[in-house]
Design a protein around this motif. Structure first.
Motif, PDB file in Angstrom:
ATOM      1  N   LEU A  13       0.799  -1.063  -0.184  1.00  0.00           N
ATOM      2  CA  LEU A  13      -0.229  -0.511   0.190  1.00  0.00           C
ATOM      3  C   LEU A  13       0.672   0.907  -0.300  1.00  0.00           C
ATOM      4  O   LEU A  13       0.549   1.937  -0.455  1.00  0.00           O
ATOM      5  CB  LEU A  13      -0.952  -0.469   1.395  1.00  0.00           C
ATOM      6  N   TYR A  14       1.914   1.361   0.722  1.00  0.00           N
ATOM      7  CA  TYR A  14       2.856   2.535   0.546  1.00  0.00           C
ATOM      8  C   TYR A  14       3.371   3.066  -0.686  1.00  0.00           C
ATOM      9  O   TYR A  14       3.408   4.079  -0.842  1.00  0.00           O
ATOM     10  CB  TYR A  14       3.928   2.373   1.855  1.00  0.00           C
ATOM     11  N   THR A  15       3.800   1.709  -0.884  1.00  0.00           N
ATOM     12  CA  THR A  15       4.700   1.430  -2.554  1.00  0.00           C
ATOM     13  C   THR A  15       3.716   2.409  -3.708  1.00  0.00           C
ATOM     14  O   THR A  15       3.979   3.090  -3.907  1.00  0.00           O
ATOM     15  CB  THR A  15       5.260   0.433  -2.573  1.00  0.00           C
ATOM     16  N   SER A  16       2.459   1.894  -3.257  1.00  0.00           N
ATOM     17  CA  SER A  16       1.756   2.602  -4.214  1.00  0.00           C
ATOM     18  C   SER A  16       1.258   3.789  -4.089  1.00  0.00           C
ATOM     19  O   SER A  16       1.361   4.748  -5.135  1.00  0.00           O
ATOM     20  CB  SER A  16       0.249   1.564  -3.683  1.00  0.00           C
ATOM     21  N   LEU A  17       0.814   4.056  -3.505  1.00  0.00           N
ATOM     22  CA  LEU A  17       1.104   5.958  -2.685  1.00  0.00           C
ATOM     23  C   LEU A  17       2.236   6.438  -3.251  1.00  0.00           C
ATOM     24  O   LEU A  17       2.554   7.067  -3.626  1.00  0.00           O
ATOM     25  CB  LEU A  17       0.180   6.407  -1.266  1.00  0.00           C
ATOM     26  N   LEU A  18       2.714   5.769  -2.911  1.00  0.00           N
ATOM     27  CA  LEU A  18       4.169   6.875  -3.334  1.00  0.00           C
ATOM     28  C   LEU A  18       4.372   6.731  -5.120  1.00  0.00           C
ATOM     29  O   LEU A  18       4.934   7.849  -5.901  1.00  0.00           O
ATOM     30  CB  LEU A  18       5.518   5.860  -2.522  1.00  0.00           C
ATOM     31  N   ARG A  19       4.315   5.681  -5.607  1.00  0.00           N
ATOM     32  CA  ARG A  19       4.165   5.414  -6.824  1.00  0.00           C
ATOM     33  C   ARG A  19       3.001   6.473  -7.089  1.00  0.00           C
ATOM     34  O   ARG A  19       3.652   7.583  -8.498  1.00  0.00           O
ATOM     35  CB  ARG A  19       3.893   4.279  -7.515  1.00  0.00           C
ATOM     36  N   VAL A  76       7.500  14.958  -0.737  1.00  0.00           N
ATOM     37  CA  VAL A  76       6.837  13.819  -0.901  1.00  0.00           C
ATOM     38  C   VAL A  76       6.034  12.784   0.285  1.00  0.00           C
ATOM     39  O   VAL A  76       5.390  12.190  -0.243  1.00  0.00           O
ATOM     40  CB  VAL A  76       7.778  12.386  -1.396  1.00  0.00           C
ATOM     41  N   GLN A  77       7.423  12.924   1.248  1.00  0.00           N
ATOM     42  CA  GLN A  77       6.741  11.871   2.702  1.00  0.00           C
ATOM     43  C   GLN A  77       4.961  12.901   2.866  1.00  0.00           C
ATOM     44  O   GLN A  77       4.512  12.315   3.946  1.00  0.00           O
ATOM     45  CB  GLN A  77       8.080  11.986   3.243  1.00  0.00           C
ATOM     46  N   ASP A  78       5.262  13.952   2.996  1.00  0.00           N
ATOM     47  CA  ASP A  78       3.854  14.455   3.082  1.00  0.00           C
ATOM     48  C   ASP A  78       3.195  14.263   3.196  1.00  0.00           C
ATOM     49  O   ASP A  78       2.167  13.939   2.779  1.00  0.00           O
ATOM     50  CB  ASP A  78       4.174  16.218   2.978  1.00  0.00           C
ATOM     51  N   ARG A  79       3.224  14.147   0.768  1.00  0.00           N
ATOM     52  CA  ARG A  79       2.182  14.267   0.378  1.00  0.00           C
ATOM     53  C   ARG A  79       1.532  12.274   0.720  1.00  0.00           C
ATOM     54  O   ARG A  79       0.839  11.825   0.633  1.00  0.00           O
ATOM     55  CB  ARG A  79       2.518  14.142  -1.383  1.00  0.00           C
ATOM     56  N   VAL A  80       2.800  11.429   0.657  1.00  0.00           N
ATOM     57  CA  VAL A  80       2.098   9.814   1.127  1.00  0.00           C
ATOM     58  C   VAL A  80       1.637  10.153   2.385  1.00  0.00           C
ATOM     59  O   VAL A  80       0.537   9.019   2.752  1.00  0.00           O
ATOM     60  CB  VAL A  80       3.380   8.832   1.087  1.00  0.00           C
ATOM     61  N   ARG A  81       2.140  10.878   3.805  1.00  0.00           N
ATOM     62  CA  ARG A  81       1.413  10.934   4.617  1.00  0.00           C
ATOM     63  C   ARG A  81      -0.383  11.145   4.364  1.00  0.00           C
ATOM     64  O   ARG A  81      -1.499  11.053   5.420  1.00  0.00           O
ATOM     65  CB  ARG A  81       1.689  11.792   5.595  1.00  0.00           C
ATOM     66  N   GLU A  82      -0.509  12.507   3.270  1.00  0.00           N
ATOM     67  CA  GLU A  82      -2.257  12.582   3.449  1.00  0.00           C
ATOM     68  C   GLU A  82      -2.756  11.581   2.941  1.00  0.00           C
ATOM     69  O   GLU A  82      -3.799  11.294   3.179  1.00  0.00           O
ATOM     70  CB  GLU A  82      -2.095  13.906   2.944  1.00  0.00           C
ATOM     71  N   VAL A  86       2.302   9.338  -5.790  1.00  0.00           N
ATOM     72  CA  VAL A  86       2.825  10.967  -6.271  1.00  0.00           C
ATOM     73  C   VAL A  86       4.030  11.478  -6.585  1.00  0.00           C
ATOM     74  O   VAL A  86       3.901  12.316  -7.806  1.00  0.00           O
ATOM     75  CB  VAL A  86       3.451  10.817  -4.568  1.00  0.00           C
ATOM     76  N   LEU A  87       4.700  10.193  -6.887  1.00  0.00           N
ATOM     77  CA  LEU A  87       5.797  10.595  -8.224  1.00  0.00           C
ATOM     78  C   LEU A  87       6.054  10.549  -9.703  1.00  0.00           C
ATOM     79  O   LEU A  87       6.129  10.919  -9.991  1.00  0.00           O
ATOM     80  CB  LEU A  87       7.080   9.884  -7.035  1.00  0.00           C
ATOM     81  N   GLY A  88       5.046   9.240  -9.514  1.00  0.00           N
ATOM     82  CA  GLY A  88       4.833   9.471 -10.959  1.00  0.00           C
ATOM     83  C   GLY A  88       5.807   8.348 -11.858  1.00  0.00           C
ATOM     84  O   GLY A  88       6.582   8.487 -11.463  1.00  0.00           O
ATOM     85  N   GLU A  89       5.909   8.531 -12.856  1.00  0.00           N
ATOM     86  CA  GLU A  89       7.009   7.757 -13.629  1.00  0.00           C
ATOM     87  C   GLU A  89       7.974   8.372 -13.481  1.00  0.00           C
ATOM     88  O   GLU A  89       9.530   7.484 -13.714  1.00  0.00           O
ATOM     89  CB  GLU A  89       6.639   6.947 -14.885  1.00  0.00           C
ATOM     90  N   PRO A  92      -6.762   5.718   2.732  1.00  0.00           N
ATOM     91  CA  PRO A  92      -6.161   4.917   2.201  1.00  0.00           C
ATOM     92  C   PRO A  92      -7.522   4.287   0.635  1.00  0.00           C
ATOM     93  O   PRO A  92      -7.155   4.803  -0.666  1.00  0.00           O
ATOM     94  CB  PRO A  92      -4.969   3.931   2.471  1.00  0.00           C
ATOM     95  N   GLU A  93      -8.638   4.917   1.666  1.00  0.00           N
ATOM     96  CA  GLU A  93      -9.360   3.917   0.554  1.00  0.00           C
ATOM     97  C   GLU A  93     -10.199   5.062  -0.655  1.00  0.00           C
ATOM     98  O   GLU A  93      -9.665   4.899  -1.686  1.00  0.00           O
ATOM     99  CB  GLU A  93     -11.096   3.532   1.140  1.00  0.00           C
ATOM    100  N   ALA A  94     -10.227   6.052   0.356  1.00  0.00           N
ATOM    101  CA  ALA A  94     -10.257   7.111  -0.453  1.00  0.00           C
ATOM    102  C   ALA A  94      -8.948   7.393  -1.800  1.00  0.00           C
ATOM    103  O   ALA A  94      -9.362   8.166  -2.856  1.00  0.00           O
ATOM    104  CB  ALA A  94     -10.400   8.967   0.248  1.00  0.00           C
ATOM    105  N   ALA A  95      -8.150   7.109  -1.226  1.00  0.00           N
ATOM    106  CA  ALA A  95      -7.047   7.680  -1.947  1.00  0.00           C
ATOM    107  C   ALA A  95      -7.050   6.308  -3.079  1.00  0.00           C
ATOM    108  O   ALA A  95      -6.594   7.355  -4.486  1.00  0.00           O
ATOM    109  CB  ALA A  95      -5.521   7.558  -1.407  1.00  0.00           C
TER     110      ALA A  95
END
Length: 399
Positions: free
Chosen positions: A290-296, A343-349, A298-301, A354-357
């Motif tokens: 889940l963390y890696t998916s949200l990080l992706r 990046v980490q601030d946005r992942v924390r948001e 945020v960062l994009g390709e 996470p369901e809504a994200a």
């Protein structure tokens, strides 16, 4: 000959078969992504422990592609049987060997338990007879168990928090559709913590370095690195503050002991803190998907740094083209792109709901699932899964 048309046998994050052509294609794609460079001077001799997957494989491929390395890759993979395909790492190793041969490289692959004294003896003999002293030892082993060569005791690692229970959202896939679930883990006891350190700490790394030194197989300027991870504070309770974190702390302490001990005035030892990646090891860690998916998301390709990107960066530092990017604990850091505060601030948001994200942007979860499947050779673009393939691929050097 064993031509079969195969389909994936999957349950959750476990796939028990692999696709030969798909696994080969993933290696070919990595090879093409790594920008070639004209090798200059003597080809470095490398020993890569854990050469069939993840960062170990990426580092070996980057070394071949850009620096013309020669040496030995050690992995522990299963051959095909009448009922099962070989492991994906088996097929990836065969593909890596073919690329090495095609580029004029000289890499020998040893399929054996890297924790065993017999494997060390076999590798040392091969080095002495064929390659000579080692310039770079890359330690990238990940295993659920290890047999202590001194006692014969089998130690099993666990993924648990230390001190307090852990409850966290996690990413589940039901027929490929991402869902947010919950993971609950009880804290590890002292025996579990100690066993995890035995498996994933630095004891075995130290045995390899000392064995090379005793066999007079350290080249002038020898460097050894062991792969590590720090990650986000989001995953810290189950990772850096948990049993795996205890093992990583031991790994980092081992680097310091090697540097002031057997390698004093003879070489260098570093842990390398890599960034997030989808690997067979990382998918076993609760909440990491889940963390890696949200990080992706945020960062994009464009912002994502693949294992290949990081391997190229590491080689620049190992070869002296760049100064090592060390932190205040003497670790080489490749993870600045992941741990950038913005990046980490946005992942924390996103982690807060996470369901809504995932509902708002499912791309990261879909990407993670695809990357996970490709670890076993499935869902690789350009591969025709409707045709039969040879599953009994020989190990490199065995015809």
């Amino acid at each position: 000959m064993s031509i079969q048309q195969i389909t994936p046998k999957q349950r959750g994050y476990l796939i028990v078969n692999s696709h030969p052509a798909g696994s080969e294609a993933t290696v070919d794609r990595q090879w093409r992504r790594i920008e070639p460079a004209a090798a200059t001077g003597r080809a470095p001799v490398v020993l890569v422990l854990g050469a069939s997957a993840g960062y170990g494989q990426a580092i070996l491929l980057a070394g071949l592609r850009r620096h013309g390395v020669r040496g030995i890759g050690v992995a522990y993979e299963g051959a095909a049987t009448e009922r099962r395909t070989a492991t994906a790492g088996w097929y990836r190793t065969a593909a890596t060997s073919a690329l090495a041969e095609g580029s004029g490289g000289d890499v020998t692959f040893v399929n054996a338990d890297a924790y065993a004294d017999a494997t060390r003896a076999e590798v040392l003999k091969l080095l002495a007879e064929r390659y000579g002293p080692v310039d770079h030892l890359v330690y990238s082993l990940a295993s659920p168990r290890r047999t202590d060569p001194a006692t014969g005791e089998v130690h099993h690692s666990v993924i648990k928090p230390i001190g307090s229970p852990y409850t966290s959202p996690s990413l589940l896939f039901d027929d490929g559709a991402p869902q947010v679930g919950t993971v609950d883990l009880a804290p590890a006891d002292e025996a579990e913590r100690a066993a995890t350190v035995k498996v994933m700490g630095g004891e075995d790394w130290g045995l390899w370095v000392r064995a090379l030194a005793e066999a007079d197989l350290l080249s002038p300027g020898f460097t050894t690195v062991a792969l590590s991870y720090v990650g986000s504070e989001i995953t810290a309770p189950v990772y850096r503050q948990g049993t795996i974190g205890a093992a990583k702390e031991h790994l980092e302490a081992t680097a310091r002991e090697l540097q002031t001990g057997v390698l004093a005035d003879r070489g260098r030892a570093f842990t390398v803190v890599a960034g997030a990646a989808v690997t067979q090891a990382s998918t076993a860690i609760p909440s990491i998907a889940l963390y890696t998916s949200l990080l992706r998301n945020v960062l994009g390709e464009d912002g994502w740094r693949t294992t290949d990107d990081q391997a190229v960066d590491l080689w620049e530092q190992l070869t002296g083209a760049k100064e090592p990017a060390l932190d205040d604990r003497g670790r080489i850091r490749l993870d600045g792109w992941e741990l950038d505060p913005a990046v980490q601030d946005r992942v924390r948001e996103l982690w807060a709901d996470p369901e809504a994200a995932l509902a708002a942007d499912p791309a990261g979860a879909a990407w993670f699932y695809n990357q996970f499947r490709q670890l076993y050779g499935w869902d690789v673009p350009g591969v025709d899964y409707t045709v039969g393939v040879e599953t009994a691929v020989p190990w490199p050097g065995q015809r």
